[in-house]
Design a protein around this motif. Sequence first.
Motif, PDB file in Angstrom:
ATOM      1  N   ARG A  32      39.364  38.639  34.244  1.00 50.62           N
ATOM      2  CA  ARG A  32      38.970  37.588  34.671  1.00 50.62           C
ATOM      3  C   ARG A  32      38.765  37.095  35.836  1.00 50.62           C
ATOM      4  N   ALA A  33      38.567  37.802  37.192  1.00 54.48           N
ATOM      5  CA  ALA A  33      38.211  38.353  38.326  1.00 54.48           C
ATOM      6  C   ALA A  33      36.125  38.396  38.320  1.00 54.48           C
ATOM      7  N   LEU A  34      36.053  38.794  37.334  1.00 52.89           N
ATOM      8  CA  LEU A  34      34.100  39.054  36.850  1.00 52.89           C
ATOM      9  C   LEU A  34      34.327  37.385  37.170  1.00 52.89           C
ATOM     10  N   ARG A  35      34.740  37.394  35.352  1.00 58.17           N
ATOM     11  CA  ARG A  35      33.608  35.446  34.855  1.00 58.17           C
ATOM     12  C   ARG A  35      33.991  34.925  35.909  1.00 58.17           C
ATOM     13  N   ARG A  36      34.741  34.629  37.438  1.00 57.93           N
ATOM     14  CA  ARG A  36      34.708  34.246  37.788  1.00 57.93           C
ATOM     15  C   ARG A  36      33.797  33.805  39.171  1.00 57.93           C
ATOM     16  N   GLU A  37      32.779  35.567  39.090  1.00 56.88           N
ATOM     17  CA  GLU A  37      31.323  35.168  39.854  1.00 56.88           C
ATOM     18  C   GLU A  37      30.378  35.029  39.326  1.00 56.88           C
ATOM     19  N   ARG A  38      29.071  34.250  39.747  1.00 54.21           N
ATOM     20  CA  ARG A  38      28.306  33.298  39.448  1.00 54.21           C
ATOM     21  C   ARG A  38      27.259  34.580  38.707  1.00 54.21           C
ATOM     22  N   ILE A  39      26.881  34.703  37.657  1.00 52.81           N
ATOM     23  CA  ILE A  39      26.873  35.850  37.162  1.00 52.81           C
ATOM     24  C   ILE A  39      24.923  35.176  36.305  1.00 52.81           C
ATOM     25  N   THR A  40      23.657  35.456  36.810  1.00 51.67           N
ATOM     26  CA  THR A  40      22.539  35.395  35.794  1.00 51.67           C
ATOM     27  C   THR A  40      21.982  35.934  35.632  1.00 51.67           C
ATOM     28  N   SER A  41      21.029  36.206  34.482  1.00 52.92           N
ATOM     29  CA  SER A  41      19.908  37.135  34.158  1.00 52.92           C
ATOM     30  C   SER A  41      19.462  37.756  35.231  1.00 52.92           C
ATOM     31  N   ARG A  42      19.206  37.524  36.262  1.00 49.32           N
ATOM     32  CA  ARG A  42      18.559  38.400  37.031  1.00 49.32           C
ATOM     33  C   ARG A  42      20.187  39.070  38.450  1.00 49.32           C
ATOM     34  N   THR A  43      21.439  38.965  38.126  1.00 51.41           N
ATOM     35  CA  THR A  43      22.094  40.112  38.197  1.00 51.41           C
ATOM     36  C   THR A  43      22.552  40.957  37.776  1.00 51.41           C
ATOM     37  N   LYS A  44      22.307  42.078  38.606  1.00 52.55           N
ATOM     38  CA  LYS A  44      22.664  43.390  38.789  1.00 52.55           C
ATOM     39  C   LYS A  44      23.965  43.750  38.814  1.00 52.55           C
ATOM     40  N   VAL A  45      24.418  44.262  37.709  1.00 59.30           N
ATOM     41  CA  VAL A  45      26.194  44.611  38.358  1.00 59.30           C
ATOM     42  C   VAL A  45      26.213  46.443  37.317  1.00 59.30           C
ATOM     43  N   LEU A  46      27.012  46.853  38.365  1.00 59.95           N
ATOM     44  CA  LEU A  46      27.390  48.569  38.396  1.00 59.95           C
ATOM     45  C   LEU A  46      28.384  48.870  38.204  1.00 59.95           C
ATOM     46  N   ASP A  47      29.663  49.213  36.241  1.00 59.44           N
ATOM     47  CA  ASP A  47      30.246  49.941  36.313  1.00 59.44           C
ATOM     48  C   ASP A  47      31.028  50.661  36.359  1.00 59.44           C
ATOM     49  N   LEU A  48      31.503  50.987  37.687  1.00 63.02           N
ATOM     50  CA  LEU A  48      31.616  52.407  38.589  1.00 63.02           C
ATOM     51  C   LEU A  48      33.239  52.738  37.952  1.00 63.02           C
ATOM     52  N   GLY A  49      32.682  53.923  36.927  1.00 61.99           N
ATOM     53  CA  GLY A  49      33.814  54.551  35.914  1.00 61.99           C
ATOM     54  C   GLY A  49      34.183  53.707  35.411  1.00 61.99           C
ATOM     55  N   THR A  50      33.009  53.310  33.831  1.00 62.98           N
ATOM     56  CA  THR A  50      32.938  52.362  33.561  1.00 62.98           C
ATOM     57  C   THR A  50      34.374  52.702  31.677  1.00 62.98           C
ATOM     58  N   GLY A  51      34.876  54.146  31.772  1.00 67.85           N
ATOM     59  CA  GLY A  51      36.170  53.953  30.468  1.00 67.85           C
ATOM     60  C   GLY A  51      35.502  53.910  29.175  1.00 67.85           C
ATOM     61  N   SER A  52      35.932  52.860  29.025  1.00 75.34           N
ATOM     62  CA  SER A  52      35.268  52.448  27.848  1.00 75.34           C
ATOM     63  C   SER A  52      34.407  51.919  27.104  1.00 75.34           C
ATOM     64  N   GLY A  53      33.480  51.077  28.941  1.00 76.82           N
ATOM     65  CA  GLY A  53      32.645  49.998  29.042  1.00 76.82           C
ATOM     66  C   GLY A  53      32.759  48.508  29.131  1.00 76.82           C
ATOM     67  N   ALA A  54      34.301  48.004  28.752  1.00 71.94           N
ATOM     68  CA  ALA A  54      34.165  46.829  28.667  1.00 71.94           C
ATOM     69  C   ALA A  54      33.965  46.072  29.185  1.00 71.94           C
ATOM     70  N   LEU A  55      34.315  46.138  31.205  1.00 72.28           N
ATOM     71  CA  LEU A  55      33.679  45.403  32.089  1.00 72.28           C
ATOM     72  C   LEU A  55      32.403  45.562  31.579  1.00 72.28           C
ATOM     73  N   ALA A  56      31.457  46.748  31.904  1.00 69.57           N
ATOM     74  CA  ALA A  56      30.954  46.376  31.627  1.00 69.57           C
ATOM     75  C   ALA A  56      30.128  45.740  30.258  1.00 69.57           C
ATOM     76  N   VAL A  57      30.638  45.836  29.432  1.00 66.33           N
ATOM     77  CA  VAL A  57      29.985  44.692  27.847  1.00 66.33           C
ATOM     78  C   VAL A  57      30.346  42.889  28.631  1.00 66.33           C
ATOM     79  N   GLU A  58      31.490  43.300  28.786  1.00 72.12           N
ATOM     80  CA  GLU A  58      31.874  42.000  29.185  1.00 72.12           C
ATOM     81  C   GLU A  58      30.467  40.782  30.445  1.00 72.12           C
ATOM     82  N   ALA A  59      30.092  42.210  31.784  1.00 72.27           N
ATOM     83  CA  ALA A  59      28.538  41.559  32.159  1.00 72.27           C
ATOM     84  C   ALA A  59      27.641  40.959  31.745  1.00 72.27           C
ATOM     85  N   ALA A  60      27.955  41.983  30.552  1.00 74.75           N
ATOM     86  CA  ALA A  60      26.049  41.787  29.474  1.00 74.75           C
ATOM     87  C   ALA A  60      26.376  41.375  28.949  1.00 74.75           C
ATOM     88  N   ARG A  61      27.858  40.736  28.790  1.00 76.88           N
ATOM     89  CA  ARG A  61      27.841  39.238  27.569  1.00 76.88           C
ATOM     90  C   ARG A  61      27.515  37.924  28.327  1.00 76.88           C
TER      91      ARG A  61
END
Length: 225
Positions: A32-61
């Motif tokens: 939910r906090a991630l969705r409040r951030e401004r993300i564009t096609s130029r935004t570089k995101v790092l998921d530290l300790g990704t586990g299942s990758g759920a957060l990484a996939v959400e950022a990619a979506r």
Amino acid sequence: MTVDSLTAAPRLRCWTPPGVYRPQTDTALLTRALRRERITSRTKVLDLGTGSGALAVEAARRGARVTAVDISWRALAAAWCNALLNGQTVRVRHGDLASAVAGCRFDLVVTNPPYVPAPGGAPPRGRARAWDAGTDGRLLIDRICAVAPTVLRPAGTLLMVHSHLNGVEETLARFRAAGLHAEVVDRVRLPFGRVLRSRLTWLRERGLVADRTTEELVVIRAEHA
């Protein structure tokens, strides 16, 4: 705010093999906090300790260019597969926190590190590596606080979730000492899960809990001051 309201989200296909942390309320809170951030096609995101990758996939979506890091090969396989299942591209890197992306800087870092206090001084083994984090639960939290300025771009932001049992004020102080502005932007209280219930006597002996058997999860947002 209820746990159900946090977990209500657009459906994400998520495969979690044995030994990989299954997305739970802390994942939903950070999403939910991630969705409040401004993300564009130029935004570089790092998921530290990704586990299942759920957060990484959400950022990619949301269009970001995402790198997912974990020390577990099984977790990285899960993250790669979950990106594929959801029609997304996520770059995966094996390593110990930021050492896997040495020299790289990101616009947004998200992290849901292990934070459960654990008895004994031995490093966690097996499945417990996904949640156990030393006797104070800060084994990785403190390291992330220290490394944050080196992986964030000048206008970058870091989002971290952990329990009130780990010392929220200490985390805020460490980020500020590292030159970042830090504040709590989300919180939710929920009953102890299975692991904390199994350690209730030990937690009380250490003074980490009294009679209450609920924990408060918080999301801390840190950015360059």
